[in-house]
Enzyme design. Structure first.
Site, PDB file in Angstrom:
ATOM      1  N   ASP A 117       0.695  -1.423  -0.108  1.00  0.00           N
ATOM      2  CA  ASP A 117       0.414   0.207  -0.037  1.00  0.00           C
ATOM      3  C   ASP A 117       0.849   1.262  -0.160  1.00  0.00           C
ATOM      4  O   ASP A 117       1.211   1.783   1.213  1.00  0.00           O
ATOM      5  CB  ASP A 117      -1.200  -0.175   1.355  1.00  0.00           C
ATOM      6  CG  ASP A 117      -1.972   0.805   1.109  1.00  0.00           C
ATOM      7  OD1 ASP A 117      -2.691   1.405  -0.218  1.00  0.00           O
ATOM      8  OD2 ASP A 117      -2.025   1.510   3.119  1.00  0.00           O
ATOM      9  N   GLU A 143       5.158   4.741   3.498  1.00  0.00           N
ATOM     10  CA  GLU A 143       4.851   6.373   3.728  1.00  0.00           C
ATOM     11  C   GLU A 143       5.137   6.987   4.680  1.00  0.00           C
ATOM     12  O   GLU A 143       7.079   7.306   4.765  1.00  0.00           O
ATOM     13  CB  GLU A 143       3.722   6.181   5.814  1.00  0.00           C
ATOM     14  CG  GLU A 143       3.115   7.648   6.009  1.00  0.00           C
ATOM     15  CD  GLU A 143       2.718   8.182   5.083  1.00  0.00           C
ATOM     16  OE1 GLU A 143       2.545   9.311   4.632  1.00  0.00           O
ATOM     17  OE2 GLU A 143       1.099   7.932   4.657  1.00  0.00           O
ATOM     18  N   ASN A 170       9.237   7.413   0.729  1.00  0.00           N
ATOM     19  CA  ASN A 170       9.353   7.554  -0.233  1.00  0.00           C
ATOM     20  C   ASN A 170       9.144   6.820  -2.114  1.00  0.00           C
ATOM     21  O   ASN A 170      10.422   5.880  -1.562  1.00  0.00           O
ATOM     22  CB  ASN A 170       9.922   8.923  -0.859  1.00  0.00           C
ATOM     23  CG  ASN A 170       9.545   9.956  -2.735  1.00  0.00           C
ATOM     24  OD1 ASN A 170       8.580   9.364  -2.638  1.00  0.00           O
ATOM     25  ND2 ASN A 170       9.777  10.611  -2.295  1.00  0.00           N
ATOM     26  N   ASP A 195      -2.247  12.316  -1.841  1.00  0.00           N
ATOM     27  CA  ASP A 195      -2.237  13.536  -2.257  1.00  0.00           C
ATOM     28  C   ASP A 195      -2.560  14.318  -3.265  1.00  0.00           C
ATOM     29  O   ASP A 195      -1.910  14.147  -3.774  1.00  0.00           O
ATOM     30  CB  ASP A 195      -0.933  14.287  -1.180  1.00  0.00           C
ATOM     31  CG  ASP A 195      -0.789  15.454  -0.687  1.00  0.00           C
ATOM     32  OD1 ASP A 195      -1.545  16.398  -1.752  1.00  0.00           O
ATOM     33  OD2 ASP A 195      -0.285  16.456   0.496  1.00  0.00           O
ATOM     34  N   LYS A 199      -2.842  22.847  -7.332  1.00  0.00           N
ATOM     35  CA  LYS A 199      -2.072  23.022  -7.967  1.00  0.00           C
ATOM     36  C   LYS A 199      -0.940  23.042  -9.071  1.00  0.00           C
ATOM     37  O   LYS A 199      -0.831  21.397  -8.877  1.00  0.00           O
ATOM     38  CB  LYS A 199      -1.308  24.434  -7.037  1.00  0.00           C
ATOM     39  CG  LYS A 199      -1.750  25.089  -6.195  1.00  0.00           C
ATOM     40  CD  LYS A 199      -0.615  26.412  -5.922  1.00  0.00           C
ATOM     41  CE  LYS A 199      -1.860  26.519  -4.376  1.00  0.00           C
ATOM     42  NZ  LYS A 199      -0.135  27.391  -3.524  1.00  0.00           N
ATOM     43  N   ASP A 231     -11.069  10.431  -3.914  1.00  0.00           N
ATOM     44  CA  ASP A 231     -12.287  11.171  -4.077  1.00  0.00           C
ATOM     45  C   ASP A 231     -12.293  12.252  -4.306  1.00  0.00           C
ATOM     46  O   ASP A 231     -13.131  13.126  -4.307  1.00  0.00           O
ATOM     47  CB  ASP A 231     -12.582  11.391  -2.466  1.00  0.00           C
ATOM     48  CG  ASP A 231     -11.444  12.100  -1.920  1.00  0.00           C
ATOM     49  OD1 ASP A 231      -9.972  11.692  -1.497  1.00  0.00           O
ATOM     50  OD2 ASP A 231     -11.854  13.126  -1.122  1.00  0.00           O
TER      51      ASP A 231
END
Length: 299
Positions: A117, A143, A170, A195, A199, A231
């Site tokens: 994940d 993570e 990363n 995330d 922009k 989402d």
């Protein structure tokens, strides 16, 4: 074989199926104990006896993950955990590949099929899966927020799980090296509500870029799967574009298995993993739509 779908066992249904296992009265009282500060009154004009608590999304998360029984660890060992919600993966501190672990030290059986994940967050989604599948799969969460990894590892220790490991890493930098050294096959990679970096000048910070796509596709076993969801429609379309471009190696699962139902735009109608992520629970509670795709590597 290309027409054989690698099935992910349905481990749980949506929140209602988990709720059946719990006594409504006992669970409600525990929710009030744990999340008392989140409870609000329905009407200021109503008397105290007439006021009813309103459920909030943190309570829904607790209900969905009730089988893990870990909320107390937050209070007793770590206190209130504050983490940055947005991290720049291009920063110098995150450009160094993580040290590859000794796989025999982190997994009881390092040759089992591996589920990764990317952007594992709190880790509860992956821990729930690991607890439901002991002895059949290994799970690894990557993570870039170190505090979340530290807490997740404490939870793993508390739950005595030997088939899951979290790394402060990363994925864009470390994924290829990690997977190339893993002794078993890579079964599934998930990227769930990453995330969005809204922009335009920050789009290069989004986790799914061509180098990571190549590393995932090359590392997957034949029949291995990639599950993405967001989402944020723009982010979901961006991830979908990268994976659709690998049509010579990847196929969307609804093309080979009619049990995966999609809407007219090609998004999966339901989550095939059997458990929702925390972000997914919050987003659906707020009325947002989740955009999902599942791909399978051709043989």
């Amino acid at each position: 074989m290309a027409n054989a779908v690698l099935k992910i066992p349905v481990l749980s249904s949506i929140i209602t199926s988990t709720a059946v296992k719990c006594s409504k009265s006992s669970f409600s009282s525990s929710l009030l104990h744990i999340y008392g500060r989140h409870i609000c009154n329905c009407s200021s004009a109503a008397s105290v006896s007439e006021r009813q608590p309103q459920i909030r999304s943190p309570q829904l998360v607790a209900l969905e993950y009730a089988d893990l029984t870990i909320p107390h660890i937050v209070c007793e060992e770590l206190g209130a955990l504050r983490v940055r919600q947005h991290v720049n993966p291009l920063s110098a501190s995150l450009s160094i590949p993580v040290e590859v672990p000794n796989w025999e030290d982190v997994f009881e059986d390092p040759k089992l099929p591996l589920v990764v994940d990317i952007g594992s967050g709190s880790g509860r989604f992956l821990m729930w899966l690991a607890k439901k599948n002991p002895g059949s799969k290994n799970y690894m969460g990557l993570e870039i927020r170190k505090k979340l990894v530290t807490r997740a590892e404490k939870w793993v220790k508390e739950l005595a799980l030997s088939n899951i490991h979290f790394l402060f890493a990363n994925a864009s930098i470390s994924f290829k090296q990690l997977i190339s050294t893993y002794p078993g096959p890579l079964m599934l990679v998930s990227i769930l509500c990453p995330d969005p970096h809204f922009k335009k000048r920050h789009h290069k910070r989004r986790v799914l870029q061509k180098p990571l796509v190549d590393a995932i596709v090359d590392g997957l076993m034949p029949g291995g799967q990639v599950f993405i969801q967001s989402d944020v429609l723009e982010v979901a379309i961006d991830m979908r574009r990268y994976l659709d471009a690998e049509s010579d190696k990847l196929v969307h699962v609804d093309n080979i298995d009619s049990s995966f139902l999609c809407d007219d735009a090609g998004w999966l109608k339901s989550n095939p993993m059997g458990i929702r992520t925390e972000r997914e629970i919050h987003a659906e509670f707020e009325g947002a739509k989740i955009y999902r795709r599942m791909y399978q590597k051709l043989s």
